[in-house]
Design a protein around this motif. Structure first.
Motif, PDB file in Angstrom:
ATOM      1  N   ASP A 173      -8.499   1.602  -4.239  1.00 42.62           N
ATOM      2  CA  ASP A 173      -9.335   0.680  -3.463  1.00 42.62           C
ATOM      3  C   ASP A 173     -10.666   1.367  -3.175  1.00 42.62           C
ATOM      4  O   ASP A 173     -10.709   2.394  -2.483  1.00 42.62           O
ATOM      5  CB  ASP A 173      -8.592   0.369  -2.154  1.00 42.62           C
TER       6      ASP A 173
ATOM      7  N   VAL B  76       0.519  -3.912   4.092  1.00 39.96           N
ATOM      8  CA  VAL B  76       0.274  -2.508   4.435  1.00 39.96           C
ATOM      9  C   VAL B  76       1.640  -1.891   4.784  1.00 39.96           C
ATOM     10  O   VAL B  76       2.357  -2.409   5.647  1.00 39.96           O
ATOM     11  CB  VAL B  76      -0.715  -2.423   5.624  1.00 39.96           C
TER      12      VAL B  76
ATOM     13  N   LEU C  85      -1.072  -0.419  -4.103  1.00 36.94           N
ATOM     14  CA  LEU C  85      -2.493  -0.390  -3.743  1.00 36.94           C
ATOM     15  C   LEU C  85      -2.737   0.834  -2.866  1.00 36.94           C
ATOM     16  O   LEU C  85      -2.110   0.964  -1.804  1.00 36.94           O
ATOM     17  CB  LEU C  85      -2.870  -1.664  -2.976  1.00 36.94           C
TER      18      LEU C  85
ATOM     19  N   LYS D  37      -9.916  -1.910  -6.935  1.00 39.12           N
ATOM     20  CA  LYS D  37     -10.143  -3.143  -6.166  1.00 39.12           C
ATOM     21  C   LYS D  37     -11.437  -2.961  -5.391  1.00 39.12           C
ATOM     22  O   LYS D  37     -11.733  -1.849  -4.938  1.00 39.12           O
ATOM     23  CB  LYS D  37      -8.992  -3.405  -5.199  1.00 39.12           C
TER      24      LYS D  37
ATOM     25  N   VAL E 186       0.522  -8.855  -0.733  1.00 40.60           N
ATOM     26  CA  VAL E 186       0.341  -7.417  -0.549  1.00 40.60           C
ATOM     27  C   VAL E 186       0.437  -7.147   0.944  1.00 40.60           C
ATOM     28  O   VAL E 186      -0.049  -7.952   1.746  1.00 40.60           O
ATOM     29  CB  VAL E 186      -0.998  -6.907  -1.150  1.00 40.60           C
TER      30      VAL E 186
ATOM     31  N   GLY F 108      -4.798   1.593  -0.662  1.00 50.94           N
ATOM     32  CA  GLY F 108      -5.780   0.816   0.094  1.00 50.94           C
ATOM     33  C   GLY F 108      -6.703   1.681   0.940  1.00 50.94           C
ATOM     34  O   GLY F 108      -6.313   2.750   1.418  1.00 50.94           O
ATOM     35  N   ASP F 109      -7.917   1.140   1.146  1.00 50.92           N
ATOM     36  CA  ASP F 109      -8.807   1.858   2.069  1.00 50.92           C
ATOM     37  C   ASP F 109      -8.304   1.704   3.507  1.00 50.92           C
ATOM     38  O   ASP F 109      -8.807   2.345   4.429  1.00 50.92           O
ATOM     39  CB  ASP F 109     -10.271   1.417   1.910  1.00 50.92           C
ATOM     40  N   SER F 110      -7.259   0.887   3.682  1.00 51.11           N
ATOM     41  CA  SER F 110      -6.594   0.801   4.993  1.00 51.11           C
ATOM     42  C   SER F 110      -5.977   2.142   5.367  1.00 51.11           C
ATOM     43  O   SER F 110      -5.565   2.325   6.515  1.00 51.11           O
ATOM     44  CB  SER F 110      -5.516  -0.288   4.980  1.00 51.11           C
TER      45      SER F 110
ATOM     46  N   ILE G 100      -2.781 -11.676   1.705  1.00 56.74           N
ATOM     47  CA  ILE G 100      -2.415 -10.916   2.911  1.00 56.74           C
ATOM     48  C   ILE G 100      -2.980 -11.741   4.069  1.00 56.74           C
ATOM     49  O   ILE G 100      -4.192 -11.927   4.176  1.00 56.74           O
ATOM     50  CB  ILE G 100      -2.898  -9.448   2.888  1.00 56.74           C
TER      51      ILE G 100
ATOM     52  N   HIS H  41     -11.513  -9.247  -4.089  1.00 57.73           N
ATOM     53  CA  HIS H  41     -10.974  -9.359  -2.724  1.00 57.73           C
ATOM     54  C   HIS H  41     -11.924 -10.272  -1.956  1.00 57.73           C
ATOM     55  O   HIS H  41     -13.090  -9.914  -1.768  1.00 57.73           O
ATOM     56  CB  HIS H  41     -10.909  -7.948  -2.116  1.00 57.73           C
TER      57      HIS H  41
ATOM     58  N   VAL I 261      -7.420 -10.606  -4.376  1.00 56.53           N
ATOM     59  CA  VAL I 261      -6.756 -10.576  -3.071  1.00 56.53           C
ATOM     60  C   VAL I 261      -7.409 -11.634  -2.192  1.00 56.53           C
ATOM     61  O   VAL I 261      -8.642 -11.731  -2.130  1.00 56.53           O
ATOM     62  CB  VAL I 261      -6.889  -9.177  -2.413  1.00 56.53           C
TER      63      VAL I 261
ATOM     64  N   GLU J 238      -7.547 -12.556   1.662  1.00 54.34           N
ATOM     65  CA  GLU J 238      -7.163 -12.013   2.982  1.00 54.34           C
ATOM     66  C   GLU J 238      -7.649 -12.932   4.106  1.00 54.34           C
ATOM     67  O   GLU J 238      -8.805 -13.376   4.110  1.00 54.34           O
ATOM     68  CB  GLU J 238      -7.757 -10.607   3.173  1.00 54.34           C
TER      69      GLU J 238
ATOM     70  N   THR K  53       0.858  -1.193   0.000  1.00 54.53           N
ATOM     71  CA  THR K  53       0.000   0.000   0.000  1.00 54.53           C
ATOM     72  C   THR K  53       0.893   1.241   0.000  1.00 54.53           C
ATOM     73  O   THR K  53       2.028   1.222   0.466  1.00 54.53           O
ATOM     74  CB  THR K  53      -0.917   0.057   1.236  1.00 54.53           C
TER      75      THR K  53
HETATM   76  O1  KIV Z   1      -6.753  -1.515   2.052  1.00 58.11           O
HETATM   77  C1  KIV Z   1      -5.900  -2.396   2.099  1.00 58.11           C
HETATM   78  O2  KIV Z   1      -4.778  -2.215   2.578  1.00 58.11           O
HETATM   79  C2  KIV Z   1      -6.277  -3.697   1.580  1.00 58.11           C
HETATM   80  C3  KIV Z   1      -5.330  -4.823   1.831  1.00 58.11           C
HETATM   81  C4  KIV Z   1      -5.717  -5.442   3.111  1.00 58.11           C
HETATM   82  C5  KIV Z   1      -5.331  -5.776   0.713  1.00 58.11           C
HETATM   83  O3  KIV Z   1      -7.315  -3.859   1.043  1.00 58.11           O
END
Ligand code: KIV
Length: 267
Positions: free
Chosen positions: A87, A219, A45, A117, A217, A47-49, A207, A141, A184, A186, A26
């Motif tokens: 994401d 974070v 990515l 994603k 992948v 990511g929405d994380s 992940i 995912h 993905v 997870e 990410t």
């Molecule tokens: O947002 C993110 O970091 C993710 C990963 C967990 C794949 O979707």
């Protein structure tokens, strides 16, 4: 000169066929996107994380599409040639296929992403098909879905029962048939991920899904030691929070004792 060739959707399928591991991480801003791209990751990515790792939200649910696009644009500015995946946040693709298409299109047109994603197995099929038909590459995912945290009552490892394994195998197949170019996985036991990886032609990016996936992948903050909590699936390669803390402490000290700014920092 760096002759690195920009990846496209076909590159990842070829990597799977050749047994080459795919590496993704990410990134949420220009410098981290540049560092990761220069370090040689295969895709970034956004990511929405970002919600819980850098924006201070408790989980990924509050993230808005505007916040997500803002960070995608920053990452793109930092890594102009990277393969970048946006994401899609919670509620940006669940309401209807038309709304999902409109929102996914913004990742491509306004943020310069190469793909999007979205979370979900069989129930996401209609949306994936709609996006792919319109020319938007999609990564699926499945498994542990952070956007389902309320409905699931927490973050739960998927595929721990024979019924759970069956659902995951069906989900992976459904996502592949809907036209996703990667998926993905997870929070899935390693042996189940192996079965999934062997049962589909598109690459699996794991992940917390073990060694047998076609790629991994992670974070970025977990790899760098930015958060206080390290999930079991992650490995800390450095402790950047200590480096940052020490540097700021040293700056405080030198400012207070008159060492900074020195002659070399003055005009
Ligand atoms: O947002 C993110 O970091 C993710 C990963 C967990 C794949 O979707």
């Amino acid at each position: 000169m760096n002759a690195k060739k920009k990846k496209n959707v076909c590159s990842f399928r070829k990597m799977k066929e050749n047994g080459e591991k795919i590496v993704a991480v990410t990134a949420y801003d220009a410098p981290s996107a540049r560092f990761a791209d220069e370090a040689g990751v295969d895709f970034l990515l956004i990511g929405d994380s970002m919600a819980n790792t850098i924006l201070g939200y408790e989980n990924t649910l509050p993230l808005t599409i505007e916040e997500s696009l803002f960070h995608c644009r920053a990452a793109r500015r930092g890594a102009p040639d990277a393969f970048i995946v946006g994401d899609m946040p919670f509620m940006s693709y669940q309401i209807s296929c038309s709304e999902a298409l409109r929102n996914a299109g913004r990742y491509i047109k306004e943020a310069g992403c190469d793909a999007v994603k979205l979370e979900g197995g069989s129930y996401a099929v209609a949306v994936i098909e709609r996006l792919v038909t319109a020319g938007i590459p999609v990564i699926g995912h499945i498994g542990l879905l952070p956007q389902q945290v309320l409905a699931a009552g927490g973050y739960k490892i998927a595929g721990k029962t024979p019924e759970g394994v069956k659902i995951l195998l069906e989900d992976a197949k459904a996502v592949e048939e809907a036209g996703a170019f990667c998926v993905v996985l997870e929070g899935i036991p390693a042996e189940v991920s192996k079965q999934i990886t062997e049962s589909i032609k598109i690459p699996t990016i794991g992940i917390g899904a073990g060694i047998h996936c076609d790629g991994q992948v992670q974070v970025l903050g977990d790899l760098l030691g930015l958060g206080d909590f390290l999930p079991r699936h992650a490995k800390r390669y450095t402790d950047i929070s200590q480096v940052i803390g020490n540097a700021i402490k040293q700056y405080c000290l030198e400012t207070r004792n008159g060492e900074f700014p020195g002659k070399e920092n003055s005009f």
